[in-house]
Enzyme design. Structure first.
Site, PDB file in Angstrom:
ATOM      1  N   SER A 124       7.225 -18.635 -19.444  1.00 53.46           N
ATOM      2  CA  SER A 124       6.718 -19.702 -18.571  1.00 53.46           C
ATOM      3  C   SER A 124       7.770 -20.784 -18.426  1.00 53.46           C
ATOM      4  CB  SER A 124       5.446 -20.310 -19.143  1.00 53.46           C
ATOM      5  OG  SER A 124       5.193 -21.538 -18.478  1.00 53.46           O
ATOM      6  N   HIS A 155       6.876 -16.423 -15.219  1.00 48.34           N
ATOM      7  CA  HIS A 155       5.525 -17.005 -15.124  1.00 48.34           C
ATOM      8  C   HIS A 155       5.650 -18.447 -14.623  1.00 48.34           C
ATOM      9  CE1 HIS A 155       1.220 -17.254 -16.170  1.00 48.34           C
ATOM     10  NE2 HIS A 155       1.482 -18.490 -16.565  1.00 48.34           N
ATOM     11  N   ASP A 210       3.691 -21.863 -13.425  1.00 45.55           N
ATOM     12  CA  ASP A 210       2.426 -22.586 -13.572  1.00 45.55           C
ATOM     13  C   ASP A 210       2.308 -23.713 -12.561  1.00 45.55           C
ATOM     14  OD1 ASP A 210       1.180 -21.354 -15.955  1.00 45.55           O
ATOM     15  OD2 ASP A 210       3.040 -21.972 -16.922  1.00 45.55           O
ATOM     16  N   MET A 234      -0.016 -26.695 -11.151  1.00 39.83           N
ATOM     17  CA  MET A 234      -1.149 -27.562 -11.544  1.00 39.83           C
ATOM     18  C   MET A 234      -1.326 -28.680 -10.534  1.00 39.83           C
ATOM     19  SD  MET A 234      -0.215 -27.986 -15.542  1.00 39.83           S
ATOM     20  CE  MET A 234       0.264 -26.572 -16.534  1.00 39.83           C
ATOM     21  N   HIS A 275       0.723 -18.587 -11.429  1.00 39.68           N
ATOM     22  CA  HIS A 275      -0.576 -18.938 -12.025  1.00 39.68           C
ATOM     23  C   HIS A 275      -1.053 -20.250 -11.407  1.00 39.68           C
ATOM     24  CE1 HIS A 275      -2.731 -20.202 -16.057  1.00 39.68           C
ATOM     25  NE2 HIS A 275      -3.586 -20.042 -15.062  1.00 39.68           N
ATOM     26  N   MET A 301      -3.384 -23.178 -11.148  1.00 37.06           N
ATOM     27  CA  MET A 301      -4.417 -23.985 -11.805  1.00 37.06           C
ATOM     28  C   MET A 301      -4.794 -25.088 -10.827  1.00 37.06           C
ATOM     29  SD  MET A 301      -2.726 -23.913 -15.572  1.00 37.06           S
ATOM     30  CE  MET A 301      -1.188 -23.317 -14.908  1.00 37.06           C
ATOM     31  N   MET A 351      -6.768 -17.074 -20.860  1.00 31.55           N
ATOM     32  CA  MET A 351      -6.196 -18.333 -21.349  1.00 31.55           C
ATOM     33  C   MET A 351      -6.519 -18.474 -22.844  1.00 31.55           C
ATOM     34  SD  MET A 351      -4.561 -19.625 -18.862  1.00 31.55           S
ATOM     35  CE  MET A 351      -4.018 -21.009 -19.847  1.00 31.55           C
ATOM     36  N   GLY A 365      -3.328 -26.516 -18.660  1.00 30.65           N
ATOM     37  CA  GLY A 365      -2.855 -27.852 -18.282  1.00 30.65           C
ATOM     38  C   GLY A 365      -1.573 -28.261 -18.976  1.00 30.65           C
ATOM     39  N   PHE A 366      -1.340 -27.730 -20.152  1.00 29.48           N
ATOM     40  CA  PHE A 366      -0.171 -28.164 -20.924  1.00 29.48           C
ATOM     41  C   PHE A 366       0.430 -27.001 -21.700  1.00 29.48           C
ATOM     42  CE2 PHE A 366      -3.125 -31.631 -20.389  1.00 29.48           C
ATOM     43  CZ  PHE A 366      -2.311 -32.660 -19.908  1.00 29.48           C
ATOM     44  N   GLY A 367       1.741 -27.052 -21.866  1.00 22.90           N
ATOM     45  CA  GLY A 367       2.410 -26.114 -22.743  1.00 22.90           C
ATOM     46  C   GLY A 367       2.346 -26.639 -24.177  1.00 22.90           C
ATOM     47  N   GLY A 368       2.749 -25.800 -25.094  1.00 24.33           N
ATOM     48  CA  GLY A 368       2.904 -26.237 -26.478  1.00 24.33           C
ATOM     49  C   GLY A 368       1.623 -26.485 -27.253  1.00 24.33           C
ATOM     50  N   ASP A 374      -2.098 -16.048 -22.128  1.00 27.58           N
ATOM     51  CA  ASP A 374      -1.363 -17.257 -21.738  1.00 27.58           C
ATOM     52  C   ASP A 374      -1.756 -18.453 -22.603  1.00 27.58           C
ATOM     53  OD1 ASP A 374       0.144 -19.130 -20.423  1.00 27.58           O
ATOM     54  OD2 ASP A 374      -0.967 -19.036 -18.537  1.00 27.58           O
ATOM     55  N   GLY A 375      -0.791 -18.901 -23.409  1.00 31.18           N
ATOM     56  CA  GLY A 375      -0.978 -20.112 -24.208  1.00 31.18           C
ATOM     57  C   GLY A 375      -0.840 -19.875 -25.695  1.00 31.18           C
TER      58      GLY A 375
HETATM   59  C1  DX5 Z   1      -0.831 -23.674 -19.670  1.00 30.93           C
HETATM   60  C2  DX5 Z   1       0.012 -22.705 -18.876  1.00 30.93           C
HETATM   61  C3  DX5 Z   1       0.881 -21.869 -19.707  1.00 30.93           C
HETATM   62  C4  DX5 Z   1       1.883 -22.617 -20.524  1.00 30.93           C
HETATM   63  C5  DX5 Z   1       2.051 -21.872 -21.812  1.00 30.93           C
HETATM   64  O1  DX5 Z   1      -1.750 -24.277 -18.846  1.00 30.93           O
HETATM   65  O2  DX5 Z   1      -0.797 -21.841 -18.125  1.00 30.93           O
HETATM   66  O3  DX5 Z   1       1.513 -20.834 -18.963  1.00 30.93           O
HETATM   67  O4  DX5 Z   1       3.123 -22.772 -19.913  1.00 30.93           O
HETATM   68  O5  DX5 Z   1       2.842 -22.625 -22.646  1.00 30.93           O
HETATM   69  P1  DX5 Z   1       3.032 -22.270 -24.186  1.00 30.93           P
HETATM   70  O6  DX5 Z   1       3.559 -20.887 -24.262  1.00 30.93           O
HETATM   71  O7  DX5 Z   1       3.971 -23.318 -24.633  1.00 30.93           O
HETATM   72  O8  DX5 Z   1       1.667 -22.390 -24.825  1.00 30.93           O
HETATM   73 ZN    ZN Z   2       0.170 -20.059 -17.147  1.00 32.38          ZN
END
Ligand code: DX5
Ligand code: ZN
Length: 216
Positions: free
Chosen positions: A7, A32, A34, A36, A65, A67, A136, A141-144, A174-175
């Protein structure tokens, strides 16, 4: 061997070209991406012009993806920007069956993402129409974020549903995917692993992709 879909949300946006080149040289099969809207999810990422530029760097699969609310309004635009797979959220679609047909009519593979609270059983009547289910494993909404452990149960149930229907649907996670949970996810039935932080914050991202690829 799972398909690896890094991602780009976790990449350095000032060095996006470099990140794309790294992915092109890596064993990752999909990009991938994302999107939003600050409405379906409480964050805003990037959109069509960035995706169009990323597409110009690669021949790999563009896994977009969405969102966003009312994703059906943007199907043609994301096709034009270079999406190969267009994933919409179950929770954002009033007429999911119709939206999936429209995505396919535009020559893309159709994906459906499920929030952590959405049961896989709700896909029973459309599973034949779905190319990829994106499970999911964090709230979108957020990575990490931290991986939600209940995901394993969902993946197993989804795998059963797909097999019972004789469908060819892929299961994407994903996530919060890391080198520590990748093998268990594949054993549960995952076909595609999305990884943002795990790949881009690794000291050697390309090597991390190879490590994830070996998960079984
Ligand atoms: C979250 C995204 C993910 C995100 C995953 O809303 O859909 O694709 O980038 O990030 P990581 O791998 O850091 O959890
Ligand atoms: Zn995603």
């Amino acid at each position: 061997m799972p398909i690896i879909a890094p991602s780009l949300l976790a990449a350095d946006f000032l060095a996006l070209g470099k990140a794309c080149n790294m992915l092109n040289e890596s064993e990752a099969e999909w990009f991938h991406l994302d999107v939003m809207d600050g409405c379906f999810v409480p964050n805003i990422s990037y959109g069509l012009p960035i995706i169009e530029q990323i597409k110009s760097t690669t021949t790999k699969v563009m896994d977009v993806h969405l969102m966003i609310v009312t994703p059906e309004k943007y199907i043609a635009a994301f096709k034009k920007a270079g999406a190969d797979i267009l994933t919409v959220h179950y929770e954002a679609c009033s007429h999911l069956h119709s939206t999936l047909q429209q995505i396919k009519a535009h020559g893309m593979k159709a994906g459906v993402a499920l929030n952590p609270h959405t049961s896989v059983d709700l896909l029973k009547d459309v599973i034949q129409d779905i190319d990829v289910v994106c499970v999911m494993s964090v709230n979108p909404g957020f990575g990490g974020q931290q991986f939600i452990e209940h995901t394993y149960e969902k993946v197993k149930a989804l795998k059963k549903l797909i097999t019972a229907a004789g469908a060819a649907t892929l299961i994407e996670i994903d996530g919060g995917v890391t080198e520590n949970n990748a093998a268990a996810l594949v054993a549960a039935g995952a076909d595609v692993l999305v990884a943002g932080t795990t790949v881009f914050k690794a000291s050697d991202p390309k090597q991390m992709i190879s490590t994830l690829k070996l998960a079984k």
